[in-house]
Scaffold this motif. Sequence first.
Motif, PDB file in Angstrom:
ATOM      1  N   GLN A 171      18.424  88.719  16.802  1.00 57.42           N
ATOM      2  CA  GLN A 171      17.505  87.683  16.341  1.00 57.42           C
ATOM      3  C   GLN A 171      16.097  88.260  16.268  1.00 57.42           C
ATOM      4  N   SER A 172      15.370  87.891  15.214  1.00 55.99           N
ATOM      5  CA  SER A 172      14.010  88.377  15.079  1.00 55.99           C
ATOM      6  C   SER A 172      13.262  87.482  14.127  1.00 55.99           C
ATOM      7  N   ALA A 173      11.973  87.302  14.365  1.00 55.63           N
ATOM      8  CA  ALA A 173      11.142  86.567  13.430  1.00 55.63           C
ATOM      9  C   ALA A 173      10.881  87.396  12.185  1.00 55.63           C
ATOM     10  N   ARG A 174      11.105  88.722  12.304  1.00 52.04           N
ATOM     11  CA  ARG A 174      10.920  89.585  11.145  1.00 52.04           C
ATOM     12  C   ARG A 174      12.287  89.903  10.567  1.00 52.04           C
ATOM     13  N   ALA A 175      12.575  89.308   9.406  1.00 47.72           N
ATOM     14  CA  ALA A 175      13.926  89.411   8.850  1.00 47.72           C
ATOM     15  C   ALA A 175      14.331  90.841   8.589  1.00 47.72           C
ATOM     16  N   GLY A 176      13.379  91.731   8.335  1.00 49.50           N
ATOM     17  CA  GLY A 176      13.714  93.110   8.034  1.00 49.50           C
ATOM     18  C   GLY A 176      14.407  93.827   9.177  1.00 49.50           C
ATOM     19  N   GLU A 177      14.366  93.314  10.390  1.00 47.25           N
ATOM     20  CA  GLU A 177      15.001  93.956  11.533  1.00 47.25           C
ATOM     21  C   GLU A 177      16.409  93.447  11.789  1.00 47.25           C
ATOM     22  N   LEU A 178      16.882  92.483  11.006  1.00 43.02           N
ATOM     23  CA  LEU A 178      18.191  91.909  11.268  1.00 43.02           C
ATOM     24  C   LEU A 178      19.301  92.872  10.860  1.00 43.02           C
ATOM     25  N   ASP A 179      20.423  92.767  11.540  1.00 48.59           N
ATOM     26  CA  ASP A 179      21.593  93.585  11.237  1.00 48.59           C
ATOM     27  C   ASP A 179      22.785  92.646  11.173  1.00 48.59           C
ATOM     28  N   LEU A 180      23.277  92.329   9.970  1.00 44.51           N
ATOM     29  CA  LEU A 180      24.320  91.339   9.774  1.00 44.51           C
ATOM     30  C   LEU A 180      25.588  92.004   9.258  1.00 44.51           C
ATOM     31  N   THR A 181      26.718  91.417   9.606  1.00 43.72           N
ATOM     32  CA  THR A 181      28.007  91.906   9.125  1.00 43.72           C
ATOM     33  C   THR A 181      28.828  90.744   8.595  1.00 43.72           C
ATOM     34  N   ARG A 209      19.103  89.270   0.059  1.00 46.56           N
ATOM     35  CA  ARG A 209      18.024  88.875  -0.841  1.00 46.56           C
ATOM     36  C   ARG A 209      17.139  87.789  -0.236  1.00 46.56           C
ATOM     37  N   ILE A 210      17.732  86.845   0.497  1.00 51.77           N
ATOM     38  CA  ILE A 210      16.928  85.719   0.981  1.00 51.77           C
ATOM     39  C   ILE A 210      16.320  85.975   2.359  1.00 51.77           C
ATOM     40  N   SER A 211      16.835  86.991   3.072  1.00 55.95           N
ATOM     41  CA  SER A 211      16.316  87.243   4.422  1.00 55.95           C
ATOM     42  C   SER A 211      15.660  88.613   4.559  1.00 55.95           C
ATOM     43  N   GLY A 212      15.954  89.507   3.605  1.00 58.56           N
ATOM     44  CA  GLY A 212      15.443  90.870   3.743  1.00 58.56           C
ATOM     45  C   GLY A 212      16.235  91.688   4.732  1.00 58.56           C
ATOM     46  N   ALA A 213      17.301  91.126   5.283  1.00 59.66           N
ATOM     47  CA  ALA A 213      18.085  91.826   6.300  1.00 59.66           C
ATOM     48  C   ALA A 213      19.059  92.799   5.665  1.00 59.66           C
ATOM     49  N   ARG A 214      19.351  93.884   6.383  1.00 62.48           N
ATOM     50  CA  ARG A 214      20.403  94.799   5.958  1.00 62.48           C
ATOM     51  C   ARG A 214      21.742  94.163   6.283  1.00 62.48           C
ATOM     52  N   THR A 215      22.527  93.862   5.264  1.00 64.16           N
ATOM     53  CA  THR A 215      23.788  93.151   5.437  1.00 64.16           C
ATOM     54  C   THR A 215      24.928  94.018   4.945  1.00 64.16           C
ATOM     55  N   VAL A 216      25.964  94.162   5.744  1.00 59.21           N
ATOM     56  CA  VAL A 216      27.086  95.018   5.380  1.00 59.21           C
ATOM     57  C   VAL A 216      28.368  94.193   5.359  1.00 59.21           C
ATOM     58  N   VAL A 217      29.370  94.715   4.650  1.00 61.07           N
ATOM     59  CA  VAL A 217      30.690  94.094   4.572  1.00 61.07           C
ATOM     60  C   VAL A 217      31.691  95.040   5.199  1.00 61.07           C
ATOM     61  N   SER A 262      12.094  83.565   6.814  1.00 55.47           N
ATOM     62  CA  SER A 262      11.399  84.486   7.724  1.00 55.47           C
ATOM     63  C   SER A 262      12.190  84.722   8.992  1.00 55.47           C
ATOM     64  N   THR A 263      13.063  83.794   9.351  1.00 53.99           N
ATOM     65  CA  THR A 263      13.957  83.995  10.502  1.00 53.99           C
ATOM     66  C   THR A 263      15.384  83.745  10.053  1.00 53.99           C
ATOM     67  N   PHE A 264      16.303  84.388  10.751  1.00 54.94           N
ATOM     68  CA  PHE A 264      17.705  84.265  10.372  1.00 54.94           C
ATOM     69  C   PHE A 264      18.557  84.405  11.614  1.00 54.94           C
ATOM     70  N   PRO A 265      19.633  83.644  11.776  1.00 48.74           N
ATOM     71  CA  PRO A 265      20.196  82.723  10.791  1.00 48.74           C
ATOM     72  C   PRO A 265      19.510  81.359  10.834  1.00 48.74           C
ATOM     73  N   PRO A 266      19.666  80.561   9.758  1.00 50.44           N
ATOM     74  CA  PRO A 266      19.166  79.186   9.782  1.00 50.44           C
ATOM     75  C   PRO A 266      19.966  78.365  10.789  1.00 50.44           C
ATOM     76  N   PRO A 267      19.617  77.090  10.966  1.00 56.66           N
ATOM     77  CA  PRO A 267      20.353  76.242  11.914  1.00 56.66           C
ATOM     78  C   PRO A 267      21.846  76.189  11.611  1.00 56.66           C
ATOM     79  N   ALA A 268      22.635  75.860  12.616  1.00 63.45           N
ATOM     80  CA  ALA A 268      24.086  75.783  12.472  1.00 63.45           C
ATOM     81  C   ALA A 268      24.473  74.790  11.380  1.00 63.45           C
ATOM     82  N   VAL A 269      25.577  75.101  10.714  1.00 62.15           N
ATOM     83  CA  VAL A 269      26.034  74.244   9.623  1.00 62.15           C
ATOM     84  C   VAL A 269      27.483  73.840   9.854  1.00 62.15           C
ATOM     85  N   SER A 270      27.854  72.726   9.269  1.00 62.88           N
ATOM     86  CA  SER A 270      29.243  72.276   9.264  1.00 62.88           C
ATOM     87  C   SER A 270      29.481  71.619   7.910  1.00 62.88           C
ATOM     88  N   ILE A 271      30.281  72.271   7.100  1.00 59.48           N
ATOM     89  CA  ILE A 271      30.526  71.798   5.732  1.00 59.48           C
ATOM     90  C   ILE A 271      32.031  71.731   5.513  1.00 59.48           C
TER      91      ILE A 271
END
Length: 601
Positions: free
Chosen positions: A5-15, A39-47, A127-136
Amino acid sequence: MTIRQSARAGELDLTVHVPENARPVVAFAGSELAGYISRISGARTVVRSAAALSGLDALVLGSVTGAPVQNLGGEKAGFRVRSDRRCVVLSGANPRAVLDAVYALLASWGCRWSPHGAGEEQLPHLSTFPPPAVSISARPRFAATGYAADLMTWHASEPALYRERLVEDAALIDWMGKTGASRFLYIRHPADELLTVPELQDDLNRRGIAVELGGHVIPALVPRDLFAVHPEYFPCGPDGVRNSNGNICTAQPAALDTARRNAVDWARAHPGVAGFHIWGADLWQGGWCLCAECSGVSVQDQSLALCNAVARGLRDAGIACPVYYLAYHDTIEPIGKLVPDSTVWVEFAPRERCYGHRLDDPQCRTNRRYAMALEEYAKRFDGRVRVFEYYADAILFCGCAVPLTAVIEGDLAYYARLGVPEITMLQFGAVSRLAYPTNFVAFAAAAAAGGETGAAMTGYCRRFGAAAPALGTALAEVEAAMGQVVRYGDVRRPPRAPDAAERVRSRAAAAVAVMDRIVTRLATAGGSPADEVREILRYTREVLAGVEARCDGPDGAARANAHYLKAAERARRWSRDAAGVWGTVDLPRLHEFYEVVFPQL
């Protein structure tokens, strides 16, 4: 969630975890989710693939260990999105539903899709990620929602125009994938050589959009060159003479066998085809047979006999593919004695309906006739119904601006209440998205689980920036004005009976005044989107001025033609990027066609 977690999205590491050996649509869904998060968070995202998801139609964003993945494969449709502090789980009843889940999650984070292409999408900057929890959790309103296009609009015999049209298609296919569409129908006419557009297949496949083929193909299923040796295969006209025009003589078993064999060959050449549309020649009188054996058989039963024969042929060949019988023009009324095969569906195409009212409006005499026919067809075909709508038909509306958001919302609510499982909308490429963008947005929103179009319209108008309130008001005014005009069928073919012509004349005159006021009012609205709206309204104004003049009878013919010529010249000058091949090449030709084929109108 196992994300730094970080207020600076560029430091996020998502999978984003996808199943091992993921099916292509699920793999594409994973890449879309990762790409948009970046694109929306600036985070490095991998699959990455995950053995724990093997065999499932699901994705996991974050930690896959212990993720509460639900297999929805037993359900007919729908998806679920659930999140907790460790992960977001996206599950679907099928691969296509997983992709729907991805776009629904992204939409919940603020992403908005555009029928004009990815370049006009509205994306949040988080600017922060992830957004609040969702249920859809959602299930589409219809089992199949799709779009259709005439193969002739690709200009396959003209390589340069064909290549241009392929570029246009990328935006539509992307839009279809993001807004829940699952079918695409290529409509063939006798002069066409193609049955599909092969270059688009990969883009459709990766989004889980199934292809359907056929159209006005009965004349092609029994080739016209057979007339020289088997004239009995062909229809007999009112004069008692057989001719090679129109359809076939369904009283001839050999003619039915020929059509059946050719249909099976076409289906074999296109494995995985999701539907085969067996429509007659696109003629008002239908081109059906009046020989001694057929004269007492309704055109509905002649058409259905052929559809039944093709359905049996496909089943005997081991091809699981529904066949669509067309209720259109002279087959729109549900009369006849023949029982449809269990794999034959009715395709209800009410082209001459009134588009100023929803189809089930009890105050509209024209539409009540169509609604009663649809309801009877639904009974006769045990609910196997496809509705084919014309909300973006650039021939019917002659390229004019015709917003139909309220009608579309009302229509689709009625179709859903009636239990119609499938719906398709005809469109003509980029020009339809230029002239009828709100109809695309309304159709997609009304076909979705909620069926609400208001928020979708508000979202669409954001493309106009600071001018959004003014453009939103203008589009509503255009919708009200055009709703008075589009009650009689083809815009350029007003009625000739004096009373009806006078009603259309006064409505067209009122709409011309509305267009003039709006164009003047929007003169200072900046930006290319606003420029496009003004130009479409100017074109619409010229067409309606022509209709107004033509309703004055022979004395108004010269004035009408002058307005139509101005409209055609405007279309020729449209931006090719915005209006596409059909808008800048075919629409001007359409005006010429009316002067040659319908000079009296």
